[in-house]
Motif scaffolding. Structure first.
Motif, PDB file in Angstrom:
ATOM      1  N   UNK A   8     -72.067  72.877  11.470  1.00 15.90           N
ATOM      2  CA  UNK A   8     -73.435  73.180  11.031  1.00 15.90           C
ATOM      3  C   UNK A   8     -73.462  73.549   9.545  1.00 15.90           C
ATOM      4  N   UNK A   9     -72.523  74.391   9.139  1.00 15.39           N
ATOM      5  CA  UNK A   9     -72.495  74.819   7.724  1.00 15.39           C
ATOM      6  C   UNK A   9     -72.156  73.646   6.802  1.00 15.39           C
ATOM      7  N   UNK A  10     -71.214  72.814   7.227  1.00 19.52           N
ATOM      8  CA  UNK A  10     -70.830  71.677   6.375  1.00 19.52           C
ATOM      9  C   UNK A  10     -72.000  70.691   6.272  1.00 19.52           C
ATOM     10  N   UNK A  11     -72.726  70.490   7.387  1.00 21.85           N
ATOM     11  CA  UNK A  11     -73.871  69.567   7.353  1.00 21.85           C
ATOM     12  C   UNK A  11     -74.931  70.069   6.370  1.00 21.85           C
ATOM     13  N   UNK A  12     -75.155  71.384   6.352  1.00 22.88           N
ATOM     14  CA  UNK A  12     -76.145  71.955   5.416  1.00 22.88           C
ATOM     15  C   UNK A  12     -75.663  71.767   3.973  1.00 22.88           C
ATOM     16  N   UNK A  13     -74.393  72.081   3.747  1.00 21.48           N
ATOM     17  CA  UNK A  13     -73.857  71.930   2.386  1.00 21.48           C
ATOM     18  C   UNK A  13     -73.939  70.472   1.945  1.00 21.48           C
ATOM     19  N   UNK A  14     -73.634  69.559   2.855  1.00 20.21           N
ATOM     20  CA  UNK A  14     -73.680  68.126   2.534  1.00 20.21           C
ATOM     21  C   UNK A  14     -75.114  67.707   2.202  1.00 20.21           C
ATOM     22  N   UNK A  15     -76.077  68.215   3.001  1.00 17.42           N
ATOM     23  CA  UNK A  15     -77.477  67.850   2.751  1.00 17.42           C
ATOM     24  C   UNK A  15     -77.915  68.336   1.367  1.00 17.42           C
ATOM     25  N   UNK A  16     -77.556  69.590   1.030  1.00 22.81           N
ATOM     26  CA  UNK A  16     -77.996  70.099  -0.286  1.00 22.81           C
ATOM     27  C   UNK A  16     -77.321  69.316  -1.406  1.00 22.81           C
ATOM     28  N   UNK A  17     -76.080  68.871  -1.146  1.00 24.07           N
ATOM     29  CA  UNK A  17     -75.392  68.085  -2.173  1.00 24.07           C
ATOM     30  C   UNK A  17     -76.075  66.726  -2.333  1.00 24.07           C
ATOM     31  N   UNK A  18     -76.315  66.059  -1.199  1.00 17.56           N
ATOM     32  CA  UNK A  18     -76.916  64.716  -1.260  1.00 17.56           C
ATOM     33  C   UNK A  18     -78.335  64.760  -1.833  1.00 17.56           C
ATOM     34  N   UNK A  19     -79.058  65.822  -1.509  1.00 12.35           N
ATOM     35  CA  UNK A  19     -80.441  65.932  -2.031  1.00 12.35           C
ATOM     36  C   UNK A  19     -80.460  66.445  -3.470  1.00 12.35           C
ATOM     37  N   UNK A  20     -79.296  66.772  -3.982  1.00 11.55           N
ATOM     38  CA  UNK A  20     -79.108  67.158  -5.393  1.00 11.55           C
ATOM     39  C   UNK A  20     -79.904  68.407  -5.770  1.00 11.55           C
ATOM     40  N   UNK A  21     -80.103  69.328  -4.809  1.00 10.60           N
ATOM     41  CA  UNK A  21     -80.917  70.504  -5.127  1.00 10.60           C
ATOM     42  C   UNK A  21     -80.222  71.410  -6.141  1.00 10.60           C
ATOM     43  N   UNK A  22     -78.899  71.326  -6.216  1.00  5.19           N
ATOM     44  CA  UNK A  22     -78.155  72.125  -7.199  1.00  5.19           C
ATOM     45  C   UNK A  22     -77.508  71.221  -8.240  1.00  5.19           C
ATOM     46  N   UNK A  23     -76.779  70.207  -7.782  1.00  3.11           N
ATOM     47  CA  UNK A  23     -76.110  69.341  -8.760  1.00  3.11           C
ATOM     48  C   UNK A  23     -77.119  68.606  -9.635  1.00  3.11           C
ATOM     49  N   UNK A  24     -78.369  68.437  -9.131  1.00  2.22           N
ATOM     50  CA  UNK A  24     -79.382  67.727  -9.909  1.00  2.22           C
ATOM     51  C   UNK A  24     -80.032  68.585 -10.984  1.00  2.22           C
TER      52      UNK A  24
END
Ligand code: NAD
Length: 506
Positions: free
Chosen positions: A64-80
């Motif tokens: 569950x935690x990895x899926x959330x981290x992956x989603x935030x990465x893919x949606x670029x909420x931080x890296x973007x």
């Protein structure tokens, strides 16, 4: 399922010691229990009393935690975000953590046993580490290159991009410091993370993650899964959506992480155990060497990866140095970390206490002379007397194995070549210290030692700008400094044709 919202969690009181009790994991900005409902008891090592619980996270919680981290990465909420925006938020996090120094230090001391002044100094350093890496968020430069070997013209440049979801696995001995040393560069690079603190000391990682979110790191970019190493930790290490593992802990577990990471070829950095030599030459400032060597092994009850646990003293000054350190050992005030007059706190757990005492006994059985200490301190909590064992056999366990307690082995030597050979006769290669007033001898000996840090007439000097890590089985890669950022980044090379590019089939 009981959950606290991020705002409810942020509203909790910030009195010293807050943050223990029944704590939940932090996933996607919400506090939540383990899906299977289990909990892990957490103790105060200075009394042995139960101070709280955390969820016993299992594979499903890690997923569950990895899926959330992956989603935030893919949606670029931080890296973007721009580097400047990430920098600003990280600075705010550093300020918030600094403002909560008293609370965080009290919590660290309660859970880990470290003395309050050390805990306060480490929280202050953690804030500085965040500021150091905040500066890097605006300096992720690539290179441009003029391609000279082809007929057509190309504009070519490189991008430095975050590697993806990072798993950060933390030991118990310096929980806040080692959490921040990983979170800060990971966030500066633009990664999303899942932190797995030690089951012994989970509380400060949870509180730090809340403060990062309060500073503006979007929810779900930092997640904290609590649990045991063999379940939650091992699942993270093998997870196919985790791109990188940053691990600090024992060499034995480090090797299992490498094996688990092989399936999806995760990037791995490892900060592992040590058995660091302290070498005192007969021309040293002897009083300074005695004080430095005592501090190198007894600080934090020897529970520091680069503790100076093997002392080598040149023959003419051997007795003077060993007796000087023994005098300091016998006068150190042992007690709870929360007592401001305490100089040596407890060992972290009953299990670790038993291991330290058993290694001391093995040293005596294998022929070492007990100079001082050697016993458990009989009071509530897990205390060991500062101990010195003189001249054990070279193959003895106390010379070869990391004890992670206030236990020093003292060995006599005659020549530089002898001491270099003995100092390097270890599977570890983390730190080493040399005490001498001869500048040439200091630098020449430093070159010969197999160690990631060498301290000349000092010990434990570290700085955010200087890489830290081990040779041999003390680790892979470095934390801190520019090298500490690199493992969270990968390089993309972009080629743009400026004139018609020939095709292979043309
Ligand atoms: P440990 O290796 O037992 O545990 C470290 C972390 O790994 C914990 O969170 C634990 O739950 C987890 N873990 C355990 N088994 C696992 C597995 N199979 N898969 C994934 N994760 C697993 O270490 P410890 O006893 O907590 O800490 C002490 C050790 O850490 C010492 O060896 C010390 O030298 C080392 N250390 C090294 C440095 C450094 O910078 N080189 C710094 C501090 C501590």
């Amino acid at each position: 399922m009981t959950t606290l919202t991020r705002d409810e969690a942020a509203d909790r009181p910030t009195v010293p010691g807050a943050g223990a009790g029944e704590q939940l994991m932090l996933i996607d900005g919400e506090r939540m229990p383990a899906l299977a409902g289990g909990t892990i008891d957490v103790f105060d090592p200075s009394t042995g009393e139960l101070i709280g619980t955390t969820p016993d996270g299992q594979a499903a919680d890690v997923d569950r935690a990895v899926a959330v981290a992956e989603r935030t990465f893919d949606e670029r909420v931080w890296q973007g975000l721009s580097g400047a925006a990430r920098q600003k938020i990280l600075w705010r996090a550093a300020d918030l953590i600094e403002q909560h120094t008293e609370e965080l230090a009290a919590l660290e001391s309660l859970n880990n046993g470290m003395v309050i002044p050390m805990a306060q100094a480490l929280i202050a350093t953690a804030a500085e580490t965040i500021r150091y890496y905040a500066g890097w968020a605006t300096k992720l430069y690539g290179i441009t290159s003029e391609i000279s070997s082809l007929e057509a013209q190309y504009h070519t440049y490189t991008l430095r991009e975050p590697v993806g979801v990072c798993a950060l696995i933390i030991p118990w001995n310096a929980p806040s410091t080692l959490t921040v040393q990983k979170v800060a560069p990971a966030l500066a690079a633009g990664c999303s993370v899942v932190i797995k603190p030690s089951e012994e000391t989970p509380f400060t990682a949870l509180r730090l993650a809340e403060l990062f979110e309060q500073a503006g790191v979007p929810r779900g970019v930092i997640n904290v899964v609590t649990g045991y190493g063999e379940s939650a930790g091992a699942t993270l290490a093998a997870h196919d959506k985790v791109a990188k593992i940053a691990f600090t802990g024992s060499t034995e577990v480090g090797k299992s992480i490498v094996k688990a990471a092989a399936d999806n070829l995760k990037k791995v950095t490892l900060e592992l155990g040590g058995k660091s030599p302290v070498i005192v030459f007969d021309d040293a400032d002897i009083d300074a060497a005695i004080a430095g060597a005592a501090n190198a092994i007894f600080m934090h009850s020897g529970q520091i990866c680069a503790a100076g646990s093997r002392l080598y003293v040149q023959r003419p000054v051997f007795d003077k140095v060993v007796h000087g350190i023994a005098r300091i050992a016998e006068n150190l005030k042992i007690g709870p970390g929360s007592d401001l007059t305490t100089q040596i706190g407890p060992i972290v757990s009953q299990k670790q206490l038993a291991r330290v005492l058993s290694l001391i006994s093995s040293g005596i059985e294998e022929g070492a002379e007990l100079v001082t200490g050697g016993e458990r301190v009989h009071r509530d909590g897990y205390y060991v007397q500062p101990t010195i064992l003189a001249n054990p056999e070279p193959g003895a366990r106390v010379i070869q194995e990391e004890i992670f307690g206030p236990v020093l082995t003292a060995i006599v030597f005659d020549t530089v070549d002898d001491v270099v050979a003995m100092a390097n006769d270890s599977t570890y290669g983390l730190g080493a210290a040399i005490w001498t007033t001869d500048i040439s001898k200091a630098h020449l000996t430093a070159k010969k030692l197999q160690a990631g840090f060498v301290w000349l007439n000092c010990h434990y000097v570290l700085d955010n700008s200087v890489p830290a890590g081990g040779y041999k089985q003390s680790g892979w890669g470095r934390e801190l400094g520019p090298e500490g950022l690199d493992p969270y980044l990968q390089t993309k090379s972009v080629f743009a044709a400026l004139t018609p590019a020939p095709f292979l089939n043309a």
